[in-house]
Design a protein around this motif. Structure first.
Motif, PDB file in Angstrom:
ATOM      1  N   VAL A 153      -2.261   7.917  -2.940  1.00 44.72           N
ATOM      2  CA  VAL A 153      -2.069   6.505  -2.591  1.00 44.72           C
ATOM      3  C   VAL A 153      -3.245   5.721  -3.157  1.00 44.72           C
ATOM      4  O   VAL A 153      -4.397   6.159  -3.085  1.00 44.72           O
ATOM      5  CB  VAL A 153      -1.915   6.304  -1.058  1.00 44.72           C
ATOM      6  CG1 VAL A 153      -3.116   6.800  -0.304  1.00 44.72           C
ATOM      7  CG2 VAL A 153      -1.639   4.856  -0.734  1.00 44.72           C
ATOM      8  N   LYS A 154      -2.913   4.582  -3.780  1.00 53.60           N
ATOM      9  CA  LYS A 154      -3.921   3.672  -4.323  1.00 53.60           C
ATOM     10  C   LYS A 154      -3.686   2.297  -3.717  1.00 53.60           C
ATOM     11  O   LYS A 154      -2.566   1.964  -3.352  1.00 53.60           O
ATOM     12  CB  LYS A 154      -3.797   3.541  -5.847  1.00 53.60           C
ATOM     13  CG  LYS A 154      -4.175   4.765  -6.621  1.00 53.60           C
ATOM     14  CD  LYS A 154      -4.095   4.467  -8.120  1.00 53.60           C
ATOM     15  CE  LYS A 154      -4.539   5.651  -8.923  1.00 53.60           C
ATOM     16  NZ  LYS A 154      -4.579   5.331 -10.361  1.00 53.60           N
ATOM     17  N   THR A 155      -4.736   1.508  -3.661  1.00 52.42           N
ATOM     18  CA  THR A 155      -4.632   0.174  -3.081  1.00 52.42           C
ATOM     19  C   THR A 155      -4.897  -0.902  -4.124  1.00 52.42           C
ATOM     20  O   THR A 155      -5.513  -0.647  -5.158  1.00 52.42           O
ATOM     21  CB  THR A 155      -5.657  -0.009  -1.950  1.00 52.42           C
ATOM     22  OG1 THR A 155      -6.971   0.121  -2.507  1.00 52.42           O
ATOM     23  CG2 THR A 155      -5.451   1.002  -0.842  1.00 52.42           C
ATOM     24  N   GLN A 156      -4.435  -2.082  -3.806  1.00 50.23           N
ATOM     25  CA  GLN A 156      -4.764  -3.268  -4.584  1.00 50.23           C
ATOM     26  C   GLN A 156      -4.784  -4.442  -3.615  1.00 50.23           C
ATOM     27  O   GLN A 156      -3.879  -4.583  -2.790  1.00 50.23           O
ATOM     28  CB  GLN A 156      -3.727  -3.505  -5.673  1.00 50.23           C
ATOM     29  CG  GLN A 156      -4.022  -4.707  -6.542  1.00 50.23           C
ATOM     30  CD  GLN A 156      -3.018  -4.832  -7.683  1.00 50.23           C
ATOM     31  OE1 GLN A 156      -1.887  -4.367  -7.592  1.00 50.23           O
ATOM     32  NE2 GLN A 156      -3.451  -5.478  -8.743  1.00 50.23           N
ATOM     33  N   VAL A 157      -5.815  -5.267  -3.710  1.00 48.65           N
ATOM     34  CA  VAL A 157      -5.911  -6.474  -2.898  1.00 48.65           C
ATOM     35  C   VAL A 157      -5.748  -7.666  -3.826  1.00 48.65           C
ATOM     36  O   VAL A 157      -6.442  -7.771  -4.842  1.00 48.65           O
ATOM     37  CB  VAL A 157      -7.267  -6.574  -2.162  1.00 48.65           C
ATOM     38  CG1 VAL A 157      -7.325  -7.836  -1.310  1.00 48.65           C
ATOM     39  CG2 VAL A 157      -7.515  -5.350  -1.314  1.00 48.65           C
ATOM     40  N   TRP A 158      -4.828  -8.535  -3.478  1.00 50.81           N
ATOM     41  CA  TRP A 158      -4.593  -9.733  -4.275  1.00 50.81           C
ATOM     42  C   TRP A 158      -5.334 -10.930  -3.712  1.00 50.81           C
ATOM     43  O   TRP A 158      -5.810 -11.773  -4.462  1.00 50.81           O
ATOM     44  CB  TRP A 158      -3.100 -10.066  -4.304  1.00 50.81           C
ATOM     45  CG  TRP A 158      -2.291  -9.088  -5.069  1.00 50.81           C
ATOM     46  CD1 TRP A 158      -1.550  -8.059  -4.563  1.00 50.81           C
ATOM     47  CD2 TRP A 158      -2.134  -9.026  -6.485  1.00 50.81           C
ATOM     48  NE1 TRP A 158      -0.940  -7.373  -5.573  1.00 50.81           N
ATOM     49  CE2 TRP A 158      -1.276  -7.955  -6.774  1.00 50.81           C
ATOM     50  CE3 TRP A 158      -2.628  -9.785  -7.540  1.00 50.81           C
ATOM     51  CZ2 TRP A 158      -0.902  -7.610  -8.059  1.00 50.81           C
ATOM     52  CZ3 TRP A 158      -2.260  -9.440  -8.825  1.00 50.81           C
ATOM     53  CH2 TRP A 158      -1.406  -8.368  -9.070  1.00 50.81           C
ATOM     54  N   ASN A 159      -5.365 -11.039  -2.397  1.00 50.84           N
ATOM     55  CA  ASN A 159      -5.898 -12.255  -1.798  1.00 50.84           C
ATOM     56  C   ASN A 159      -6.667 -11.930  -0.527  1.00 50.84           C
ATOM     57  O   ASN A 159      -6.084 -11.806   0.537  1.00 50.84           O
ATOM     58  CB  ASN A 159      -4.752 -13.234  -1.486  1.00 50.84           C
ATOM     59  CG  ASN A 159      -5.258 -14.568  -0.997  1.00 50.84           C
ATOM     60  OD1 ASN A 159      -6.357 -14.985  -1.349  1.00 50.84           O
ATOM     61  ND2 ASN A 159      -4.474 -15.233  -0.170  1.00 50.84           N
TER      62      ASN A 159
END
Length: 179
Positions: A153-159
């Motif tokens: 599992v990988k994460t990404q934060v946009w805001n």
């Protein structure tokens, strides 16, 4: 009797309290990457902890050894999407994206934090908060890689300018490994 006690302990661990989890921090510039091992388990569980704000926007990429399985993206306390790689008409990045809404006010904060649980099986994905189902999507044969087991599992934060937390409940106790 021992088998029953062992099963009871495992079931109680499976619904681990968020305070018992090991949180891996992630931010806009620093994603969390956790290798997982769900072999022999019917359900995958991913926990995300973030500030109790409506403007936090993040994504969990659920991957397999050969590439992308799916993602779960939360835009706000009421909107998100689920993407299945290789599914449907394959008209969105080689797969199908399903936008969804959650009931206004359904997400409840735990103090200053909001904690959601993403539960995934070969048949469905369910998003929960404080034990309540916020959204459930049943998979069909046409949902391709969404039905496959997650190995990373990988994460990404946009805001959001601050820190979020990710934890995975896999073999057989909560753990998190940052890479």
């Amino acid at each position: 009797m021992l088998a029953f006690v062992t099963l009871s302990v495992l079931l109680s661990l499976a619904s681990a309290a968020p305070g018992c989890l090991n949180w891996v921090p992630f931010t806009v510039p620093n994603q969390a990457v956790i290798s997982t091992d769900f072999s022999g388990q019917n359900m995958e569980r991913f926990y995300v902890k973030y500030p109790c704000q409506d403007s936090v926007w993040f994504k969990l990429f659920l991957r397999r050894d050969d590439g992308a399985n799916s993602h779960v993206e939360i835009y706000s306390k009421v909107k998100g999407n689920i993407y299945c790689n290789g599914a449907g008409a394959k008209n969105w990045w080689g797969g199908e994206k399903t936008d969804f809404t959650m009931a206004a006010g359904a997400m409840k904060c735990d103090g200053a934090d909001l904690i959601i649980v993403v539960e995934k099986t070969a048949d469905r994905v369910t998003i929960k908060n404080q034990g309540q189902v916020l959204y459930n999507q049943a998979f069909t044969d046409n949902d391709a890689n969404c039905r496959q087991s997650t190995t990373q599992v990988k994460t990404q934060v946009w805001n959001y300018d601050g820190e979020l937390g990710l934890s995975v409940f896999d073999k057989p106790t909560p753990r998190a490994i940052q890479s």
